[in-house]
Write a protein that holds these residues in place. Structure first.
Motif, PDB file in Angstrom:
ATOM      1  N   SER A  82       0.836  -1.182   0.000  1.00 55.49           N
ATOM      2  CA  SER A  82       0.000   0.000   0.000  1.00 55.49           C
ATOM      3  C   SER A  82       0.873   1.234   0.000  1.00 55.49           C
ATOM      4  O   SER A  82       2.076   1.170   0.115  1.00 55.49           O
ATOM      5  CB  SER A  82      -0.929  -0.009   1.201  1.00 55.49           C
ATOM      6  OG  SER A  82      -0.194   0.186   2.372  1.00 55.49           O
ATOM      7  N   GLY A  83       0.274   2.394  -0.120  1.00 53.37           N
ATOM      8  CA  GLY A  83       1.015   3.642  -0.141  1.00 53.37           C
ATOM      9  C   GLY A  83       1.221   4.129  -1.563  1.00 53.37           C
ATOM     10  O   GLY A  83       0.939   3.432  -2.528  1.00 53.37           O
ATOM     11  N   PHE A  84       1.703   5.338  -1.679  1.00 52.24           N
ATOM     12  CA  PHE A  84       1.890   5.959  -2.986  1.00 52.24           C
ATOM     13  C   PHE A  84       3.214   5.546  -3.618  1.00 52.24           C
ATOM     14  O   PHE A  84       4.194   5.273  -2.933  1.00 52.24           O
ATOM     15  CB  PHE A  84       1.838   7.479  -2.851  1.00 52.24           C
ATOM     16  CG  PHE A  84       0.495   7.977  -2.402  1.00 52.24           C
ATOM     17  CD1 PHE A  84      -0.622   7.803  -3.196  1.00 52.24           C
ATOM     18  CD2 PHE A  84       0.356   8.617  -1.184  1.00 52.24           C
ATOM     19  CE1 PHE A  84      -1.860   8.256  -2.789  1.00 52.24           C
ATOM     20  CE2 PHE A  84      -0.871   9.086  -0.764  1.00 52.24           C
ATOM     21  CZ  PHE A  84      -1.990   8.898  -1.570  1.00 52.24           C
ATOM     22  N   ASN A  85       3.235   5.542  -4.938  1.00 56.94           N
ATOM     23  CA  ASN A  85       4.439   5.201  -5.680  1.00 56.94           C
ATOM     24  C   ASN A  85       5.207   6.447  -6.113  1.00 56.94           C
ATOM     25  O   ASN A  85       6.412   6.404  -6.293  1.00 56.94           O
ATOM     26  CB  ASN A  85       4.076   4.351  -6.897  1.00 56.94           C
ATOM     27  CG  ASN A  85       5.243   3.546  -7.397  1.00 56.94           C
ATOM     28  OD1 ASN A  85       6.113   3.169  -6.617  1.00 56.94           O
ATOM     29  ND2 ASN A  85       5.274   3.298  -8.682  1.00 56.94           N
ATOM     30  N   HIS A  86       4.494   7.572  -6.293  1.00 59.45           N
ATOM     31  CA  HIS A  86       5.110   8.825  -6.715  1.00 59.45           C
ATOM     32  C   HIS A  86       4.695   9.911  -5.726  1.00 59.45           C
ATOM     33  O   HIS A  86       3.543   9.953  -5.301  1.00 59.45           O
ATOM     34  CB  HIS A  86       4.641   9.210  -8.124  1.00 59.45           C
ATOM     35  CG  HIS A  86       4.749   8.090  -9.101  1.00 59.45           C
ATOM     36  ND1 HIS A  86       5.945   7.623  -9.569  1.00 59.45           N
ATOM     37  CD2 HIS A  86       3.792   7.320  -9.673  1.00 59.45           C
ATOM     38  CE1 HIS A  86       5.729   6.621 -10.407  1.00 59.45           C
ATOM     39  NE2 HIS A  86       4.429   6.408 -10.475  1.00 59.45           N
ATOM     40  N   LEU A  87       5.649  10.775  -5.369  1.00 62.33           N
ATOM     41  CA  LEU A  87       5.375  11.841  -4.399  1.00 62.33           C
ATOM     42  C   LEU A  87       5.739  13.201  -4.962  1.00 62.33           C
ATOM     43  O   LEU A  87       6.704  13.336  -5.723  1.00 62.33           O
ATOM     44  CB  LEU A  87       6.176  11.611  -3.112  1.00 62.33           C
ATOM     45  CG  LEU A  87       5.896  10.333  -2.336  1.00 62.33           C
ATOM     46  CD1 LEU A  87       6.848  10.222  -1.162  1.00 62.33           C
ATOM     47  CD2 LEU A  87       4.454  10.302  -1.866  1.00 62.33           C
ATOM     48  N   ARG A  88       4.969  14.205  -4.573  1.00 60.30           N
ATOM     49  CA  ARG A  88       5.293  15.598  -4.875  1.00 60.30           C
ATOM     50  C   ARG A  88       5.162  16.377  -3.581  1.00 60.30           C
ATOM     51  O   ARG A  88       4.158  16.276  -2.879  1.00 60.30           O
ATOM     52  CB  ARG A  88       4.367  16.179  -5.925  1.00 60.30           C
ATOM     53  CG  ARG A  88       4.541  17.709  -6.062  1.00 60.30           C
ATOM     54  CD  ARG A  88       3.849  18.262  -7.253  1.00 60.30           C
ATOM     55  NE  ARG A  88       4.762  18.084  -8.378  1.00 60.30           N
ATOM     56  CZ  ARG A  88       4.540  18.574  -9.590  1.00 60.30           C
ATOM     57  NH1 ARG A  88       3.433  19.229  -9.846  1.00 60.30           N
ATOM     58  NH2 ARG A  88       5.419  18.390 -10.549  1.00 60.30           N
ATOM     59  N   PHE A  89       6.185  17.161  -3.265  1.00 56.62           N
ATOM     60  CA  PHE A  89       6.178  18.034  -2.097  1.00 56.62           C
ATOM     61  C   PHE A  89       6.100  19.475  -2.577  1.00 56.62           C
ATOM     62  O   PHE A  89       6.849  19.880  -3.458  1.00 56.62           O
ATOM     63  CB  PHE A  89       7.457  17.872  -1.269  1.00 56.62           C
ATOM     64  CG  PHE A  89       7.716  16.482  -0.799  1.00 56.62           C
ATOM     65  CD1 PHE A  89       7.016  15.945   0.261  1.00 56.62           C
ATOM     66  CD2 PHE A  89       8.675  15.695  -1.418  1.00 56.62           C
ATOM     67  CE1 PHE A  89       7.243  14.659   0.701  1.00 56.62           C
ATOM     68  CE2 PHE A  89       8.920  14.412  -0.990  1.00 56.62           C
ATOM     69  CZ  PHE A  89       8.211  13.885   0.072  1.00 56.62           C
ATOM     70  N   MET A  90       5.189  20.246  -2.012  1.00 53.93           N
ATOM     71  CA  MET A  90       5.107  21.685  -2.253  1.00 53.93           C
ATOM     72  C   MET A  90       5.555  22.332  -0.946  1.00 53.93           C
ATOM     73  O   MET A  90       4.930  22.125   0.104  1.00 53.93           O
ATOM     74  CB  MET A  90       3.684  22.097  -2.594  1.00 53.93           C
ATOM     75  CG  MET A  90       3.099  21.351  -3.789  1.00 53.93           C
ATOM     76  SD  MET A  90       3.867  21.778  -5.351  1.00 53.93           S
ATOM     77  CE  MET A  90       3.153  23.358  -5.647  1.00 53.93           C
ATOM     78  N   ILE A  91       6.636  23.102  -1.007  1.00 49.54           N
ATOM     79  CA  ILE A  91       7.260  23.631   0.206  1.00 49.54           C
ATOM     80  C   ILE A  91       7.325  25.154   0.123  1.00 49.54           C
ATOM     81  O   ILE A  91       7.787  25.702  -0.874  1.00 49.54           O
ATOM     82  CB  ILE A  91       8.682  23.068   0.376  1.00 49.54           C
ATOM     83  CG1 ILE A  91       8.663  21.538   0.368  1.00 49.54           C
ATOM     84  CG2 ILE A  91       9.325  23.609   1.643  1.00 49.54           C
ATOM     85  CD1 ILE A  91      10.043  20.910   0.256  1.00 49.54           C
ATOM     86  N   VAL A  92       6.872  25.822   1.173  1.00 54.07           N
ATOM     87  CA  VAL A  92       7.033  27.267   1.317  1.00 54.07           C
ATOM     88  C   VAL A  92       7.566  27.493   2.723  1.00 54.07           C
ATOM     89  O   VAL A  92       6.919  27.148   3.709  1.00 54.07           O
ATOM     90  CB  VAL A  92       5.703  28.026   1.127  1.00 54.07           C
ATOM     91  CG1 VAL A  92       5.916  29.524   1.318  1.00 54.07           C
ATOM     92  CG2 VAL A  92       5.104  27.737  -0.234  1.00 54.07           C
ATOM     93  N   PHE A  93       8.768  28.060   2.826  1.00 53.80           N
ATOM     94  CA  PHE A  93       9.399  28.291   4.121  1.00 53.80           C
ATOM     95  C   PHE A  93       9.828  29.740   4.234  1.00 53.80           C
ATOM     96  O   PHE A  93      10.171  30.378   3.244  1.00 53.80           O
ATOM     97  CB  PHE A  93      10.656  27.424   4.299  1.00 53.80           C
ATOM     98  CG  PHE A  93      10.376  25.990   4.665  1.00 53.80           C
ATOM     99  CD1 PHE A  93       9.308  25.629   5.450  1.00 53.80           C
ATOM    100  CD2 PHE A  93      11.232  24.993   4.233  1.00 53.80           C
ATOM    101  CE1 PHE A  93       9.075  24.306   5.788  1.00 53.80           C
ATOM    102  CE2 PHE A  93      11.018  23.665   4.572  1.00 53.80           C
ATOM    103  CZ  PHE A  93       9.937  23.324   5.349  1.00 53.80           C
ATOM    104  N   ASN A  94       9.864  30.236   5.455  1.00 52.29           N
ATOM    105  CA  ASN A  94      10.425  31.532   5.773  1.00 52.29           C
ATOM    106  C   ASN A  94      11.298  31.356   7.001  1.00 52.29           C
ATOM    107  O   ASN A  94      10.861  30.816   8.006  1.00 52.29           O
ATOM    108  CB  ASN A  94       9.330  32.569   6.036  1.00 52.29           C
ATOM    109  CG  ASN A  94       9.899  33.963   6.154  1.00 52.29           C
ATOM    110  OD1 ASN A  94      10.762  34.348   5.380  1.00 52.29           O
ATOM    111  ND2 ASN A  94       9.419  34.717   7.111  1.00 52.29           N
ATOM    112  N   ARG A  95      12.534  31.785   6.900  1.00 52.90           N
ATOM    113  CA  ARG A  95      13.490  31.633   7.998  1.00 52.90           C
ATOM    114  C   ARG A  95      13.130  32.573   9.134  1.00 52.90           C
ATOM    115  O   ARG A  95      12.816  33.740   8.925  1.00 52.90           O
ATOM    116  CB  ARG A  95      14.900  31.929   7.499  1.00 52.90           C
ATOM    117  CG  ARG A  95      15.988  31.728   8.530  1.00 52.90           C
ATOM    118  CD  ARG A  95      17.359  31.869   7.883  1.00 52.90           C
ATOM    119  NE  ARG A  95      17.618  33.208   7.433  1.00 52.90           N
ATOM    120  CZ  ARG A  95      18.360  34.094   8.078  1.00 52.90           C
ATOM    121  NH1 ARG A  95      18.898  33.781   9.225  1.00 52.90           N
ATOM    122  NH2 ARG A  95      18.555  35.281   7.585  1.00 52.90           N
TER     123      ARG A  95
END
Length: 135
Positions: free
Chosen positions: A1-14
């Motif tokens: 089970s689980g996903f085979n392909h992943l996409r991460f959308m990241i927005v960070f501020n230090r």
């Protein structure tokens, strides 16, 4: 089970008082130099590229302003070939900076865990980390 392909959308501020850092992805707790990285950067009017071995796959560069990245990973469950990660990161400083990292994790193991790793110790940041998956 689980996903085979992943996409991460990241927005960070230090956060204030925190150091500038690259945040990377480490798979299955592998701390060895098993991540081969091709970095291409565009800062101001200068374009550079370099290759290296690392202990994580770079994902996003955190500066004093917002940093945004899209990170794609395919066939994370496969057990018969190395895993590839591509990150496209935009950082706004005095001019816009663009980073593209193409990384290969040299392991035939399926990815069962992902840790966020800082290149510069503890980093105080805020932001969003969204994960999308497909079969």
């Amino acid at each position: 089970s689980g996903f085979n392909h992943l996409r991460f959308m990241i927005v960070f501020n230090r956060g204030s008082g925190s150091t500038i850092a690259t945040i990377g992805l480490r798979f299955n707790g592998d701390t060895g130099s098993n991540y081969k990285v091709l970095e291409t950067s565009y800062i101001g009017t200068s374009i550079t590229s370099a290759t290296s071995s690392a202990t994580y796959a770079p994902a996003v560069f955190i500066n004093t302003n917002n940093s945004m990245a899209v990170v794609d990973m395919s066939y994370v469950k496969a057990n018969n070939f190395y895993k590839h990660v591509q990150s496209n990161c935009s950082v706004y400083t005095n001019s816009t900076s663009q980073f593209t990292w193409c990384s290969t994790w040299e392991s035939n193991s399926p990815i069962t865990s992902i840790s966020l790793i800082s290149s510069n110790g503890a980093v105080n940041f805020s932001g969003e980390f969204t994960v999308y998956g497909s079969f």
